[in-house]
Design an enzyme around this catalytic site. Sequence first.
Site, PDB file in Angstrom:
ATOM      1  N   LYS A 121      18.608  48.962  18.560  1.00 48.90           N
ATOM      2  CA  LYS A 121      18.548  49.145  17.063  1.00 48.90           C
ATOM      3  C   LYS A 121      18.472  50.598  16.909  1.00 48.90           C
ATOM      4  CE  LYS A 121      16.796  45.121  14.771  1.00 48.90           C
ATOM      5  NZ  LYS A 121      15.940  44.583  13.832  1.00 48.90           N
TER       6      LYS A 121
ATOM      7  N   HIS B  93       2.581  52.374  11.182  1.00 43.78           N
ATOM      8  CA  HIS B  93       3.275  51.220  11.218  1.00 43.78           C
ATOM      9  C   HIS B  93       2.488  50.106  12.167  1.00 43.78           C
ATOM     10  CE1 HIS B  93       6.565  48.554  11.904  1.00 43.78           C
ATOM     11  NE2 HIS B  93       6.814  48.540  13.071  1.00 43.78           N
TER      12      HIS B  93
ATOM     13  N   HIS C 109       5.414  41.653  10.688  1.00 38.97           N
ATOM     14  CA  HIS C 109       6.079  42.930   9.886  1.00 38.97           C
ATOM     15  C   HIS C 109       6.492  42.695   8.459  1.00 38.97           C
ATOM     16  CE1 HIS C 109       6.469  44.193  13.950  1.00 38.97           C
ATOM     17  NE2 HIS C 109       7.184  45.351  13.773  1.00 38.97           N
TER      18      HIS C 109
ATOM     19  N   HIS D 120       5.234  45.380   6.536  1.00 40.49           N
ATOM     20  CA  HIS D 120       6.064  46.491   5.675  1.00 40.49           C
ATOM     21  C   HIS D 120       5.663  46.744   4.360  1.00 40.49           C
ATOM     22  CE1 HIS D 120       9.744  45.959   8.647  1.00 40.49           C
ATOM     23  NE2 HIS D 120       8.945  47.065   9.035  1.00 40.49           N
TER      24      HIS D 120
ATOM     25  N   ASN E  27       9.743  39.989  14.249  1.00 45.23           N
ATOM     26  CA  ASN E  27       9.229  40.590  12.990  1.00 45.23           C
ATOM     27  C   ASN E  27       7.849  40.003  12.657  1.00 45.23           C
ATOM     28  OD1 ASN E  27      11.455  42.128  12.282  1.00 45.23           O
ATOM     29  ND2 ASN E  27      12.276  40.523  11.660  1.00 45.23           N
TER      30      ASN E  27
ATOM     31  N   GLU F  56       1.825  46.320  18.836  1.00 43.22           N
ATOM     32  CA  GLU F  56       3.258  45.796  18.942  1.00 43.22           C
ATOM     33  C   GLU F  56       3.081  45.117  20.467  1.00 43.22           C
ATOM     34  OE1 GLU F  56       6.140  45.499  17.147  1.00 43.22           O
ATOM     35  OE2 GLU F  56       5.636  47.092  15.599  1.00 43.22           O
TER      36      GLU F  56
ATOM     37  N   ARG G   3      32.516  57.659  18.163  1.00 43.44           N
ATOM     38  CA  ARG G   3      32.426  56.445  18.058  1.00 43.44           C
ATOM     39  C   ARG G   3      31.597  55.543  19.115  1.00 43.44           C
ATOM     40  NH1 ARG G   3      37.988  56.977  16.865  1.00 43.44           N
ATOM     41  NH2 ARG G   3      38.014  56.859  14.541  1.00 43.44           N
TER      42      ARG G   3
END
Lengths: 371, 371
Positions: free
Chosen positions: A147, A270, A251, A255, A248, A189, A125
């Site tokens: 993330k 990407h 993005h 995407h 984003n 980015e 965990r």
Amino acid sequence: MSKTVTVEVGLGDRAYDILIGSGLIARAGETISARLPGTRVAIVTDENVAASHLEALKSGLESGGVAVAATIALPAGEKTKGFAFLQEVVDAVLGARLERRDAVVALGGGVIGDLAGFAAGIVRRGMDFVQIPTSLLAQVDSSVGGKTGINSARGKNLIGVFHQPKLVLADSGVLDTLPIREFRAGYAELAKYGLIDRPDFFAWLEKNWREVFEGGDARIEAIAEACRAKADVVARDEFETGDRALLNLGHTFGHALEAATAYDGARLVHGEGVAIGMVLAHRFSARLNLASPDDAVRVEAHLKAVGLPTRIADIPGEMPGADKLLDYITQDKKVSRGALTFILTRGIGQSFIAKDVPSSEVLAFLRDSLG
Amino acid sequence: MSKTVTVEVGLGDRAYDILIGSGLIARAGETISARLPGTRVAIVTDENVAASHLEALKSGLESGGVAVAATIALPAGEKTKGFAFLQEVVDAVLGARLERRDAVVALGGGVIGDLAGFAAGIVRRGMDFVQIPTSLLAQVDSSVGGKTGINSARGKNLIGVFHQPKLVLADSGVLDTLPIREFRAGYAELAKYGLIDRPDFFAWLEKNWREVFEGGDARIEAIAEACRAKADVVARDEFETGDRALLNLGHTFGHALEAATAYDGARLVHGEGVAIGMVLAHRFSARLNLASPDDAVRVEAHLKAVGLPTRIADIPGEMPGADKLLDYITQDKKVSRGALTFILTRGIGQSFIAKDVPSSEVLAFLRDSLG
């Protein structure tokens, strides 16, 4: 020796430092043992990165008193980001009998960081996690903010957790060996942070991008500023319920373009999708009379100067029509309860979250962009 | 209509309510839509529970305006708590196109709650989660506190996340149809809260356990008190870095006994292992001169009165020797950096975390207990 810059990510009891500098991998052991005393580690990497940096990291760790209990080298590439390899990493970490306060160390790009971070987030965990990003993209994006995740057959990054690292070591020296196309993709980015809310940084990049590509202190400073920008947004909105969506920028279009090329890296990686997506976001904003068309021209000129694609037509091979691209956009995970959300802008460094953008406007814009 | 008791789990922005009462499943829709407006749900359950309660839940949800986007009924049993079924649930939830603020609803016992909660914790990096526990064990233990997870070949519950539910509906009426052995096993965990730090609750149970078994308000009050006790501990230590370990009273011995029976539920179920483990913990504490032997006698007398096993010899079939049992204990996940940690006690309701318990003492005690 060049300088090392520290950027703190201010997340209360989950706060951590990002160190940016050259030679950090060789000094990883002393750095980690000073901050996480007594920790043992499992290194997760991919076969390509392992060939260049694994031995250096291992000796850097061991000479600094950090025991390496396991090393897991996975195939390179996006396909590794799935349940099968997640299970393999989890099993290897458990097999090395690491405990909660031991650490998973991710040595690699975004794929390795996302996968290893997810494994660290779910073994017992949640165990400690250290990121050593080896691509520019990972140094300024995926290794900051917690993330983690894997892909599903239904979409990218749909499965994962928020799990903050204890430490990020961004060794700017390892970027010297990156293929130029990959460095450029990461640069997209990097420039994004200027476009979101740091117009001075964008202007600085317009002047100094050659030095950033060459290496040295300009590169370190650029990475540090990008990390500061991301850390600010993440500290405001750790779990992406608001402002974090600004990250984003470029993005949603990006995407959709990636999906339209079936994630074929030979056609589009990407960061390239993000580069085109940022130009589209600025042009779309101009079309909606939110921003001056001059800003879109300026963004495109800069990204083009560094060698990035900026138009859908720059993508090699057949592309689908506007309707199909819109389908990819509505399937994107950033759709909330059916409303179309875009990051739009009022000018360089003045981006904002636009909710309820009419899909008819998007479709008309895409038709013109493809025409 | 009998009463409904609300217990609040005070975890700041992750706070949530546990409702305890009879008939909550039939009213699930209105309850959920009042607290999570507009939510759609995926129900995760097992085939046994589905046969008894799924239709009631579905009609309860739909009549209250909560749309059921998917229903996933898995095989009953501990073997379901692995990567394969986790992936199945995640895929079904994504396939139903649920978003972050939609909910996974777990209808079942601990296995379903742990698995469904883990899935909810990792789909889109965490979506809403509602627990509807259908066993006494799940109502007083696993559905409170946010621990979710699956088993590894290397041990139980080694993979998972902390993911708090938004709401727990403990319908005390569904326990009427539980097999008596399963009810008793859950009762062991209920009594545990008295032994940890609520001596009055333990004394109340000694007097009122028959009414708890029969149902009605005494059962509701007992479940509520157990949930309050657990919520207090969890609020003090959400991520199990300290006090939360108290909840493992009886579990170190209990897990070793479960492992020694190869988790064969025909011989020993979890709550039975905990019952024997709690008696062992009290007897071990007496042997170490920490508590009066009378307390161990009192604990054993009560658990025996309700029909629970209290001695290793009560487990049917061959049991391994003391050395092997000690091996199972040291392999237990609650080992921190090699030190042996036990929950011991100074008497009824006076348990504490004992670190660095010498394994030689444990071994000698086990030898005597088996002799």
